[in-house]
Design an enzyme around this catalytic site. Structure first.
Site, PDB file in Angstrom:
ATOM      1  N   LYS A 149      -7.426  -0.660   9.839  1.00 36.77           N
ATOM      2  CA  LYS A 149      -8.002  -0.175   8.581  1.00 36.77           C
ATOM      3  C   LYS A 149      -9.502   0.054   8.783  1.00 36.77           C
ATOM      4  O   LYS A 149     -10.173  -0.746   9.442  1.00 36.77           O
ATOM      5  CB  LYS A 149      -7.739  -1.209   7.474  1.00 36.77           C
ATOM      6  CG  LYS A 149      -8.101  -0.733   6.068  1.00 36.77           C
ATOM      7  CD  LYS A 149      -7.657  -1.745   5.000  1.00 36.77           C
ATOM      8  CE  LYS A 149      -8.032  -1.280   3.596  1.00 36.77           C
ATOM      9  NZ  LYS A 149      -7.560  -2.192   2.534  1.00 36.77           N
TER      10      LYS A 149
ATOM     11  N   SER B  29      -5.250  -0.408  -1.630  1.00 40.48           N
ATOM     12  CA  SER B  29      -6.116   0.496  -0.904  1.00 40.48           C
ATOM     13  C   SER B  29      -5.712   0.742   0.544  1.00 40.48           C
ATOM     14  O   SER B  29      -6.247   1.631   1.188  1.00 40.48           O
ATOM     15  CB  SER B  29      -7.540  -0.064  -0.922  1.00 40.48           C
ATOM     16  OG  SER B  29      -7.586  -1.271  -0.169  1.00 40.48           O
TER      17      SER B  29
ATOM     18  N   SER C 159      -4.073  -5.054  -2.264  1.00 40.61           N
ATOM     19  CA  SER C 159      -4.124  -3.894  -1.366  1.00 40.61           C
ATOM     20  C   SER C 159      -3.249  -3.962  -0.123  1.00 40.61           C
ATOM     21  O   SER C 159      -3.124  -2.968   0.584  1.00 40.61           O
ATOM     22  CB  SER C 159      -5.556  -3.652  -0.911  1.00 40.61           C
ATOM     23  OG  SER C 159      -6.218  -2.912  -1.889  1.00 40.61           O
TER      24      SER C 159
HETATM   25  N1  GLN Z   1      -6.192  -2.075  -6.474  1.00 42.64           N
HETATM   26  C1  GLN Z   1      -7.113  -3.152  -6.577  1.00 42.64           C
HETATM   27  C2  GLN Z   1      -8.512  -2.616  -6.798  1.00 42.64           C
HETATM   28  O1  GLN Z   1      -8.648  -1.446  -6.913  1.00 42.64           O
HETATM   29  C3  GLN Z   1      -7.056  -4.020  -5.366  1.00 42.64           C
HETATM   30  C4  GLN Z   1      -7.731  -3.441  -4.198  1.00 42.64           C
HETATM   31  C5  GLN Z   1      -7.733  -4.337  -3.014  1.00 42.64           C
HETATM   32  O2  GLN Z   1      -6.964  -5.305  -2.932  1.00 42.64           O
HETATM   33  N2  GLN Z   1      -8.632  -4.058  -2.104  1.00 42.64           N
HETATM   34  O3  GLN Z   1      -9.452  -3.343  -6.868  1.00 42.64           O
END
Ligand code: GLN
Length: 451
Positions: free
Chosen positions: A52, A130, A154
């Protein structure tokens, strides 16, 4: 590795990779080959993986898919990736993600959206976020595994959207050294793989104490793979009443019941539990996470690294303004504004402090529940993968997708998402398994039975 390098090239339509390190991969494969010949082999030796884009990789593209980190190539390696390389794993490239890991659909990346290899008929779907690049690469056979990070879901939500396995360990299990920070009290590294056993092997590789991260914890890393015995007889599995929301789609409810049935059949005891503060988790998360993000992102000022936009005859402040205006995307700006607002004098007590208190209550809920059960089973997400653009104009409906994943993040608990079935359109759905702090072994054990 050669086959995977080809698969990475062929995966271009998914937009999963933002940088490909093909030459490096071959060099690393040769080194792994030599290791194997010398009998120096473990579960990750010679395994091609994707990384990532928020893990620092020395001399290689590391931008958390933001424009503001334009051209940034770190001088150092993150602990998580270094551990993989030490075990002989091979880097295929850097994976697309929502900008600074803010998003649930991988539509906020500066490098454009990622496509889910799974489609609804002829309609494209999002891979979740994400870690959208991580899951698309693994589901699309363009990596055997991928690193990912989970701040509020995410790893787990995108795993659910793509029929992959994802696990976020206990907060502190993996080092955050060299991870681009979003919300430091929530960020945790983890992995995406095609099955539970791969996940156990890869997570073991990246886990462990690191003196370079003061929140990493000095505990031995258990043999996660050995925990996947299939034997859950007598284990107590909690079903939290509060996750059964009004309006839960019937197929999500049906999937949950199916999962309960499988665990019962395998000899587990199903126990109804209550996590009374669940309904405040999403609001709490969307105060705490932006607050920490607004502080973490203050370092992107156009001076130290990445993009710099210099207005003609402008002041230093004008340079800051222009750089941030051009460098951050809309969602990131939204989070910075929410974060600075909830931290500002006059609002701090009403929002940030309140949220911290509620976070403690949520954590206490889990603590009492885990006095009665060994693990908790819930759906991972309230829906299957949705269509691109479906939620981009409505941040609240996007945030609602995290409803089942954020409580465990606030409590720092380990959690997985295991592929558990398909919806009526043939799209994958996942079940979430949550464990006690430091008890990833039980999470793996139960995941192995669901799989
Ligand atoms: N979807 C969540 C956010 O937008 C979690 C994102 C994540 O875990 N990095 O904050």
């Amino acid at each position: 590795t050669e086959a995977h390098v080809k698969a990475v090239e062929a995966s271009t339509p998914l937009n999963a990779y933002v940088a490909v390190t093909a030459d490096q991969a071959i060099t690393m494969a040769d080194a792994a080959d030599a290791k194997i010949k010398a009998g120096n082999i473990n579960g990750m030796t010679g395994i091609p993986v994707g990384i990532k884009d928020l893990f620092a990789t020395k001399g290689v593209h590391t931008q958390a898919c933001s424009h503001i980190l334009d051209g940034f190539k770190p001088e150092y390696e993150s602990t998580v990736t270094q551990k993989l390389w030490d075990d002989g794993a091979i880097m295929l490239g850097k994976l697309n993600m929502d900008e600074f890991a803010m998003g649930s659909s991988n539509e906020t990346s500066y490098y454009g959206p990622v496509k889910n290899p799974w489609r609804r008929g002829t309609t494209d779907t999002v891979p979740g976020g994400s870690s959208g690049g991580s899951v698309a690469a693994v589901a699309g056979f363009a990596a055997m595994g991928a690193t990912a990070s989970d701040t509020g879901g995410s790893i787990r939500q995108p795993a659910s959207f793509t029929g992959t396995f994802g696990i976020k360990p206990t907060y502190g299990r993996c080092s955050r050294y060299g991870m681009v920070a979003f919300a430091s009290s929530l960020d945790q590294a983890g992995v995406i793989t095609r099955d539970v056993r791969d996940g156990a092997i890869m997570l073991a590789s990246i886990s462990g104490f690191d003196p370079k991260d003061s929140t990493s914890v000095d505990l031995a890393v258990p043999n996660f793979e050995a925990a996947i015995t299939g034997d859950i007889r007598g284990m107590k599995i909690g079903i939290p009443a509060e996750y059964r929301q009004d309006g839960m789609p019937s197929e999500i409810e049906a999937l949950w019941q199916k999962g309960i049935g499988w665990l019962k059949d395998a000899g587990a005891e199903i126990v109804d539990i209550s996590l009374p503060h669940t309904k405040y988790a999403l609001a709490t998360y969307y105060i705490v996470a932006p607050a920490e993000a607004s502080s973490n992102l203050a370092r992107y000022d156009g001076v130290r690294y990445g993009l710099r936009v210099t207005p003609e005859n402008g002041s230093l402040d004008a340079m800051y303004d222009a750089t941030r205006a051009a460098g951050f995307g809309d969602e990131v700006k939204r989070r910075i504004m929410i974060g600075t607002y909830v931290l500002s004098a006059g609002y701090y007590d009403a929002y940030y402090l309140k949220a911290q208190k509620v976070r403690q209550l949520i954590s206490n809920d889990f603590k009492s529940a885990f006095e009665k059960v060994d693990a908790i089973l819930t759906p991972t997400a309230p829906s299957a993968a949705f269509a691109p653009g479906e939620k981009t104009d409505d941040p609240l409906s996007m945030y609602l997708n995290d409803v089942f994943t954020v409580p465990a993040s606030l409590a720092g608990l380990p959690g997985s998402s295991v592929p558990a079935g398909l919806d009526a359109n043939g799209l994958p759905l996942g079940l979430q398994i949550l464990g006690k702090p430091w008890d990833e072994e039980t999470v793996f054990k139960v995941s192995g039975v669901i799989e």
